[in-house]
Design a protein around this motif. Structure first.
Motif, mmCIF file in Angstrom:
data_model
loop_
_atom_site.group_PDB
_atom_site.id
_atom_site.type_symbol
_atom_site.label_atom_id
_atom_site.label_comp_id
_atom_site.label_asym_id
_atom_site.label_seq_id
_atom_site.Cartn_x
_atom_site.Cartn_y
_atom_site.Cartn_z
ATOM 1 N N LEU A 132 0.848 -1.184 0.000
ATOM 2 C CA LEU A 132 0.000 0.000 0.000
ATOM 3 C C LEU A 132 0.886 1.237 0.000
ATOM 4 N N ALA A 133 0.486 2.231 -0.750
ATOM 5 C CA ALA A 133 1.286 3.445 -0.929
ATOM 6 C C ALA A 133 1.301 4.300 0.336
ATOM 7 N N LEU A 134 2.416 4.989 0.520
ATOM 8 C CA LEU A 134 2.543 5.942 1.617
ATOM 9 C C LEU A 134 2.175 7.331 1.113
ATOM 10 N N THR A 135 1.609 8.134 2.006
ATOM 11 C CA THR A 135 1.380 9.543 1.707
ATOM 12 C C THR A 135 2.097 10.354 2.766
ATOM 13 N N TYR A 136 2.585 11.521 2.350
ATOM 14 C CA TYR A 136 3.397 12.352 3.219
ATOM 15 C C TYR A 136 2.782 13.734 3.332
ATOM 16 N N GLY A 137 2.908 14.333 4.511
ATOM 17 C CA GLY A 137 2.459 15.702 4.713
ATOM 18 C C GLY A 137 3.241 16.360 5.829
ATOM 19 N N SER A 138 3.248 17.673 5.804
ATOM 20 C CA SER A 138 3.928 18.432 6.847
ATOM 21 C C SER A 138 2.888 19.095 7.734
ATOM 22 N N ASN A 139 3.044 18.936 9.042
ATOM 23 C CA ASN A 139 2.188 19.632 10.002
ATOM 24 C C ASN A 139 2.699 21.044 10.279
ATOM 25 N N THR A 140 3.899 21.337 9.796
ATOM 26 C CA THR A 140 4.544 22.626 10.061
ATOM 27 C C THR A 140 5.120 23.187 8.756
ATOM 28 N N PRO A 141 4.295 23.603 7.814
ATOM 29 C CA PRO A 141 4.799 24.035 6.504
ATOM 30 C C PRO A 141 5.686 25.279 6.550
ATOM 31 N N LEU A 142 5.642 26.052 7.622
ATOM 32 C CA LEU A 142 6.538 27.200 7.728
ATOM 33 C C LEU A 142 7.941 26.785 8.168
ATOM 34 N N VAL A 190 12.335 15.577 2.323
ATOM 35 C CA VAL A 190 12.067 16.670 3.258
ATOM 36 C C VAL A 190 12.951 17.865 2.900
ATOM 37 N N THR A 191 12.365 19.048 2.904
ATOM 38 C CA THR A 191 13.095 20.282 2.652
ATOM 39 C C THR A 191 12.875 21.220 3.825
ATOM 40 N N SER A 192 13.981 21.732 4.414
ATOM 41 C CA SER A 192 13.841 22.701 5.509
ATOM 42 C C SER A 192 13.532 24.064 4.919
ATOM 43 N N VAL A 193 12.645 24.781 5.599
ATOM 44 C CA VAL A 193 12.232 26.114 5.174
ATOM 45 C C VAL A 193 12.708 27.157 6.163
ATOM 46 N N ASN A 194 12.761 26.777 7.429
ATOM 47 C CA ASN A 194 13.136 27.693 8.495
ATOM 48 C C ASN A 194 13.620 26.868 9.682
ATOM 49 N N VAL A 195 14.154 27.519 10.698
ATOM 50 C CA VAL A 195 14.538 26.811 11.914
ATOM 51 C C VAL A 195 13.308 26.578 12.776
ATOM 52 N N GLY A 196 13.334 25.527 13.562
ATOM 53 C CA GLY A 196 12.227 25.208 14.451
ATOM 54 C C GLY A 196 11.983 23.712 14.467
ATOM 55 N N THR A 197 10.838 23.312 15.030
ATOM 56 C CA THR A 197 10.478 21.902 15.092
ATOM 57 C C THR A 197 9.653 21.539 13.870
ATOM 58 N N CYS A 198 10.143 20.581 13.114
ATOM 59 C CA CYS A 198 9.463 20.090 11.921
ATOM 60 C C CYS A 198 8.567 18.931 12.329
ATOM 61 N N ASN A 226 8.669 14.173 14.612
ATOM 62 C CA ASN A 226 9.027 15.541 14.982
ATOM 63 C C ASN A 226 10.535 15.603 15.188
ATOM 64 N N PHE A 227 11.168 16.616 14.623
ATOM 65 C CA PHE A 227 12.606 16.811 14.817
ATOM 66 C C PHE A 227 12.920 18.289 14.662
ATOM 67 N N ASN A 228 14.053 18.670 15.229
ATOM 68 C CA ASN A 228 14.456 20.077 15.193
ATOM 69 C C ASN A 228 15.325 20.369 13.983
ATOM 70 N N ILE A 229 15.071 21.499 13.362
ATOM 71 C CA ILE A 229 15.932 22.016 12.310
ATOM 72 C C ILE A 229 16.648 23.212 12.918
ATOM 73 N N VAL A 230 17.968 23.136 12.959
ATOM 74 C CA VAL A 230 18.758 24.209 13.553
ATOM 75 C C VAL A 230 19.489 24.967 12.467
ATOM 76 N N ALA A 231 19.847 26.185 12.780
ATOM 77 C CA ALA A 231 20.592 27.009 11.827
ATOM 78 C C ALA A 231 22.009 26.462 11.706
ATOM 79 N N PRO A 232 22.496 26.352 10.500
ATOM 80 C CA PRO A 232 23.883 25.919 10.353
ATOM 81 C C PRO A 232 24.831 27.025 10.760
#
Length: 154
Positions: free
Chosen positions: A1-11, A21-29, A49-55
């Motif tokens: 069965l196929a998987l579907t993907y979505g973001s709960n935090t599009p910002l 997955v593409t990061s758009v900003n820092v924060g919790t994805c 859920n995971f954190n995206i930090v500024a490089p």
């Protein structure tokens, strides 16, 4: 069965139809991965859920040094540079300068440091013939980036 993907935090992050997955900003994805059910298998969903930090900021570019004679026996240097090329959330907020001098007779000083917000720094005045070793690094919210090292005789 196929998987579907979505973001709960599009910002903060996005995810495409194949799961990239593409990061758009820092924060919790927050990502939602779903698999539809059928007569044999039940619907299943997983939230990640995971954190995206500024490089760290990248390396400053185009360092230029202009030596100026102050008196017949002294000189100083003006260092200029350009900002690192960074993504929007890791722009430098300041620049860390570390330097030491080596006298004409070969005696090295201890390392000194300063933090500046402009794209320039003026060395102290030294005796002509002194060698300056200068390190310049961009500083951002995630730390200090790689160092550019220069050596110049005054």
């Amino acid at each position: 069965l196929a998987l579907t993907y979505g973001s709960n935090t599009p910002l903060i992050c996005s995810i495409d139809a194949v799961g990239k997955v593409t990061s758009v900003n820092v924060g919790t994805c927050g990502l939602l991965i779903s698999q539809a059910g059928n007569a044999t298998w039940a619907l299943t969903q997983k939230v990640l859920n995971f954190n995206i930090v500024a490089p760290r900021p990248t390396v400053v570019t185009n360092v230029a040094i202009l030596v100026t004679r102050v008196t017949s026996t002294t000189a100083k240097a003006k260092y200029t540079w350009q900002k690192p090329l960074n993504s929007a959330y890791s722009k430098p907020t300041a620049y860390v300068i570390k330097w030491r001098s080596i006298s004409p007779s070969g005696v090295a000083s201890i390392w000194k440091s300063a933090t500046v917000t402009k794209l320039q720094w003026y060395s102290p005045t030294y005796r002509r013939g002194t060698t300056l070793i200068v390190q310049i690094a961009a500083k951002g919210t995630a730390g200090v980036g790689p160092v550019v090292k220069t050596t110049r005789k005054l």
